[in-house]
Design an enzyme around this catalytic site. Structure first.
Site, PDB file in Angstrom:
ATOM      1  NE  ARG A  74      -4.156  -1.765   1.957  1.00  0.00           N
ATOM      2  CZ  ARG A  74      -5.083  -2.066   2.839  1.00  0.00           C
ATOM      3  NH1 ARG A  74      -5.024  -1.575   4.050  1.00  0.00           N
ATOM      4  NH2 ARG A  74      -6.081  -2.843   2.513  1.00  0.00           N
TER       5      ARG A  74
ATOM      6  CE  LYS B 218     -10.392  -4.643   8.561  1.00  0.00           C
ATOM      7  NZ  LYS B 218      -9.826  -3.742   7.543  1.00  0.00           N
TER       8      LYS B 218
ATOM      9  N   GLY C 251      -5.157  -5.744   2.619  1.00  0.00           N
ATOM     10  CA  GLY C 251      -3.792  -5.693   3.149  1.00  0.00           C
ATOM     11  C   GLY C 251      -3.286  -7.039   3.616  1.00  0.00           C
TER      12      GLY C 251
ATOM     13  N   GLY D  91     -12.250  -4.542   1.302  1.00  0.00           N
ATOM     14  CA  GLY D  91     -13.646  -4.102   1.404  1.00  0.00           C
ATOM     15  C   GLY D  91     -14.017  -3.138   0.286  1.00  0.00           C
TER      16      GLY D  91
HETATM   17  N1  LIG Z   1     -10.379 -18.213  12.106  1.00  0.00           N
HETATM   18  C1  LIG Z   1      -9.926 -16.998  12.396  1.00  0.00           C
HETATM   19  N2  LIG Z   1     -10.058 -16.496  13.649  1.00  0.00           N
HETATM   20  C2  LIG Z   1      -9.567 -15.270  13.948  1.00  0.00           C
HETATM   21  N3  LIG Z   1      -8.950 -14.452  13.065  1.00  0.00           N
HETATM   22  C3  LIG Z   1      -8.803 -14.900  11.814  1.00  0.00           C
HETATM   23  C4  LIG Z   1      -9.280 -16.182  11.412  1.00  0.00           C
HETATM   24  N4  LIG Z   1      -8.995 -16.334  10.107  1.00  0.00           N
HETATM   25  C5  LIG Z   1      -8.350 -15.222   9.712  1.00  0.00           C
HETATM   26  N5  LIG Z   1      -8.213 -14.356  10.719  1.00  0.00           N
HETATM   27  C6  LIG Z   1      -7.527 -13.040  10.713  1.00  0.00           C
HETATM   28  O1  LIG Z   1      -8.109 -12.188   9.748  1.00  0.00           O
HETATM   29  C7  LIG Z   1      -7.196 -11.121   9.558  1.00  0.00           C
HETATM   30  C8  LIG Z   1      -7.388 -10.513   8.184  1.00  0.00           C
HETATM   31  O2  LIG Z   1      -8.748 -10.145   7.998  1.00  0.00           O
HETATM   32  P1  LIG Z   1      -9.196  -8.913   7.083  1.00  0.00           P
HETATM   33  O3  LIG Z   1      -8.685  -7.631   7.665  1.00  0.00           O
HETATM   34  O4  LIG Z   1     -10.660  -9.046   6.910  1.00  0.00           O
HETATM   35  O5  LIG Z   1      -8.431  -9.204   5.697  1.00  0.00           O
HETATM   36  P2  LIG Z   1      -7.826  -8.171   4.631  1.00  0.00           P
HETATM   37  O6  LIG Z   1      -6.907  -7.206   5.351  1.00  0.00           O
HETATM   38  O7  LIG Z   1      -7.080  -8.996   3.644  1.00  0.00           O
HETATM   39  O8  LIG Z   1      -9.010  -7.460   4.033  1.00  0.00           O
HETATM   40  C9  LIG Z   1      -5.817 -11.697   9.749  1.00  0.00           C
HETATM   41  O9  LIG Z   1      -5.110 -10.922  10.678  1.00  0.00           O
HETATM   42  C10 LIG Z   1      -6.084 -13.125  10.283  1.00  0.00           C
HETATM   43  O10 LIG Z   1      -5.269 -13.479  11.376  1.00  0.00           O
HETATM   44  O1  LIG Z   2      -7.503  -2.406   5.482  1.00  0.00           O
HETATM   45  C1  LIG Z   2      -8.482  -1.850   4.998  1.00  0.00           C
HETATM   46  O2  LIG Z   2      -9.528  -2.528   4.472  1.00  0.00           O
HETATM   47  P1  LIG Z   2      -9.521  -4.108   4.050  1.00  0.00           P
HETATM   48  O3  LIG Z   2      -9.194  -4.929   5.283  1.00  0.00           O
HETATM   49  O4  LIG Z   2     -10.927  -4.324   3.578  1.00  0.00           O
HETATM   50  O5  LIG Z   2      -8.528  -4.256   2.951  1.00  0.00           O
HETATM   51  C2  LIG Z   2      -8.609  -0.351   4.918  1.00  0.00           C
HETATM   52  O6  LIG Z   2      -7.461   0.299   5.397  1.00  0.00           O
HETATM   53  C3  LIG Z   2      -9.852   0.101   5.669  1.00  0.00           C
HETATM   54  O7  LIG Z   2      -9.729  -0.189   7.042  1.00  0.00           O
HETATM   55  P2  LIG Z   2     -11.058  -0.367   7.938  1.00  0.00           P
HETATM   56  O8  LIG Z   2     -11.755  -1.629   7.499  1.00  0.00           O
HETATM   57  O9  LIG Z   2     -10.540  -0.427   9.369  1.00  0.00           O
HETATM   58  O10 LIG Z   2     -11.912   0.856   7.690  1.00  0.00           O
END
Ligand SMILES: Nc1ncnc2c1ncn2[C@@H]1O[C@H](COP(=O)(O)OP(=O)(O)O)[C@@H](O)[C@H]1O
Ligand SMILES: O=C(OP(=O)(O)O)[C@H](O)COP(=O)(O)O
Length: 398
Positions: free
Chosen positions: A38, A200, A353, A376
Site C-alpha cells: 500500500r 472483519k 492488506g 472491502g
Molecule cells: N479463524 C480466524 N479467527 C480469527 N482471526 C482470523 C481467522 N482467520 C483469519 N483471521 C484473521 O483475519 C485477519 C485478516 O482479515 P481482514 O482484515 O478481513 O483481511 P484483509 O486485510 O485482507 O481485508 C488476519 O489478521 C487473520 O489473522
Molecule cells: O484495510 C483496509 O480494508 P480491508 O481490510 O478491507 O482491505 C482499509 O485500510 C480500511 O480499514 P477499515 O476496514 O478499518 O476501515
C-alpha cells in the site's frame, strides 16, 4: 462521473497538497512492517507532487484505535518506510492537527513532505465530522485522494475534507484501481467465484448480501465462516462469531440458494485451546469443535474442497485469509488457497492488506492477475456501489 487526476492540475509548485493515502499496513509485534504494497502503491503520486514542487502533507489511518491516541498505531514506521522508498526525508508530525503541526506545515518548503499522525486517533475521523476535517485541512490548497482501500468509508479525511479544500483530485493509485475494475470487473467472465475470509465479519458480511446477486459461487473461510456455521446450528466453541449477524448470515445463505449460487463453507478446521502460536491444536470436523476451543484455520479437507471450486472458474476474487496465517501453525489453509488461486486458469484478483501479505508470504504473488490494495473497497465496487470517497471527487458537484 467526472474525476480529475493529479496530473491534470495546472500548477502544484509551492502549493500545499494534502494527500490521503492508505498506509494501513500489516505489522509484527515489534512494529516492523510485514507488507508494504500500500505504501509502494502511493509512491508515484507522492513523488509526482514532490517533483512538481508541492509542499506535501500526507494523512492516513492505521488499524482501529477507536478515536484514542494509542502509540501502537503510530504512523512513524510507515513514514520511515516511505522515506526509504522515495529516498527523501519524511517528517513525522506528533499529531494530525494543532499548533505543533501548524508550525511544521508552515515550515514546509517546496518538495518537502510531512506525514500527519494517525487520523483515527480522533473520533471525528470516523464520524465524518466537518470541524475535524477543517482542522486536518489546515489551509491546504489541493486535496488528493490516493487511498483506494479506504474509499468505501465516508470518513472525514476521505469525504468531509473534500468540501473544505477548494481543489480536489485523485492520485495515480486510485486511477489504476478504478481502471482495472472498469476493464475486468464490470462484465466479468463467468463463472465468477468469490472467496471471502478474514476477521472483519461485520462490514464484509453485509456486503455479501448484495454480492450474492453478482457471483456464481461463494467460498467462505477464515473467521468469517463461524458466524455462518453457527447460523446453521453448529457449536463453534470460542471461534470468532458475531452473534448479531447470524440473521444476516441466514439471509445470505437463503438468497444464494434461491439464486442458484453455490455456497461453500469449511468442512473441517484446526482448533486451538488459545489464540497463540504455540497453543495445542488439532484437526477436527466443523461438527465436532470442542467447547472452549477456537478454530484458527480451515482444515485439509476444506482446502481441497475450496481448490476444487476453482476448477471451472473464469474469474476469481479473493479477500480475507483462511486462518490466522501470521502464526505458522494456522497458515496452511491460507497458503493452500493461495496456491490454488495462483495456479487456476482464470482472471484472479486478490484484495486487502492481509490477503496481499498472505499471497506474498505464499510466494504466488507473480501468478495472480491483479493485486488490489483494497479488500472491502474492491468488494463494495463489485457489489455495484459508488464508493463515497470516489463520489466526493466528482468535480461536477463542486
Ligand atoms: N479463524 C480466524 N479467527 C480469527 N482471526 C482470523 C481467522 N482467520 C483469519 N483471521 C484473521 O483475519 C485477519 C485478516 O482479515 P481482514 O482484515 O478481513 O483481511 P484483509 O486485510 O485482507 O481485508 C488476519 O489478521 C487473520 O489473522
Ligand atoms: O484495510 C483496509 O480494508 P480491508 O481490510 O478491507 O482491505 C482499509 O485500510 C480500511 O480499514 P477499515 O476496514 O478499518 O476501515
Amino acid at each position: 462521473m467526472p474525476i480529475r487526476y493529479i496530473d491534470q492540475l495546472k500548477d502544484l509548485k509551492g502549493k500545499k497538497v494534502f494527500i490521503r493515502v492508505d498506509f494501513n499496513v500489516p505489522q509484527d509485534d515489534k512494529g516492523n512492517i510485514t507488507e508494504d504494497s500500500r505504501i509502494v502503491g502511493a509512491v508515484p503520486t507522492i513523488k509526482y507532487a514532490l517533483e512538481q514542487g508541492a509542499k506535501v502533507v500526507l494523512a492516513s489511518h492505521l488499524g482501529r484505535p477507536k478515536g484514542e491516541k494509542k502509540p501502537k498505531y503510530t504512523m512513524a514506521p510507515a513514514s520511515k518506510r516511505l522515506s526509504q522508498l522515495i529516498g527523501k526525508k519524511v517528517i513525522q508530525a506528533p499529531d494530525c492537527f494543532g499548533p505543533e503541526v501548524d508550525k511544521l506545515v508552515d515550515a514546509l518548503k517546496p518538495g518537502e513532505c510531512l506525514m500527519l499522525e494517525n487520523v483515527r486517533f480522533y473520533p471525528g475521523e470516523e464520524k465524518n465530522d466537518a470541524e475535524f476535517a477543517r482542522k486536518l485541512a489546515n489551509g491546504c490548497d489541493i486535496y488528493v485522494n490516493d487511498a483506494f482501500a479506504v474509499s468505501h468509508r465516508a470518513h472525514a479525511s476521505v469525504e468531509a475534507i473534500t468540501k473544505v479544500i477548494p481543489t480536489i483530485a485523485a492520485g495515480f493509485l486510485m486511477r489504476n484501481e478504478m481502471t482495472f475494475f472498469d476493464k475486468a470487473m464490470t462484465n466479468p467472465v463467468r463463472p465468477l467465484v468469490a472467496i471471502l475470509g478474514g476477521a472483519k465479519v461485520s462490514g464484509k458480511l453485509e456486503v455479501l448480501e448484495k454480492l450474492v446477486n453478482k457471483v456464481d459461487k461463494i467460498v467462505i473461510g477464515g473467521g468469517m465462516a463461524f458466524t455462518f456455521l453457527k447460523a446453521m446450528g453448529y457449536s463453534v466453541g470460542k471461534s470468532l462469531v458475531e452473534d448479531e449477524l447470524i440473521v444476516t448470515a441466514k439471509k445470505v445463505m437463503d438468497k444464494a440458494k434461491k439464486r442458484g449460487v453455490t455456497f461453500y463453507l469449511p468442512v473441517d478446521c484446526i482448533v486451538a485451546n488459545a489464540f497463540d502460536a504455540k497453543a495445542t491444536n488439532f484437526v477436527t470436523t466443523v461438527q465436532e469443535i470442542p467447547e472452549g476451543w477456537m478454530a484458527l484455520d480451515i482444515g485439509p479437507a476444506s482446502a481441497t474442497l475450496f481448490a476444487e471450486t476453482l476448477r471451472d472458474a473464469k474469474t476469481v476474487i479473493w479477500n480475507g485469509p483462511m486462518g490466522v496465517f501470521e502464526m505458522d501453525a494456522f497458515a496452511r489453509g491460507t497458503f493452500a488457497v493461495a496456491e490454488a488461486v495462483g495456479n487456476c486458469f482464470a482472471t484472479t484478483v486478490i484484495g486487502g492488506g492481509d490477503t496481499d501479505a498472505a499471497v506474498n508470504k505464499a510466494g504466488v504473488a507473480d501468478k495472480v492477475s491483479y493485486i488490489s490494495t483494497g479488500g472491502g473497497a474492491f468488494l463494495e465496487l463489485l457489489e455495484g456501489k459508488t464508493l463515497p470517497g470516489v463520489k466526493a471527487l466528482d468535480v461536477k458537484s463542486k
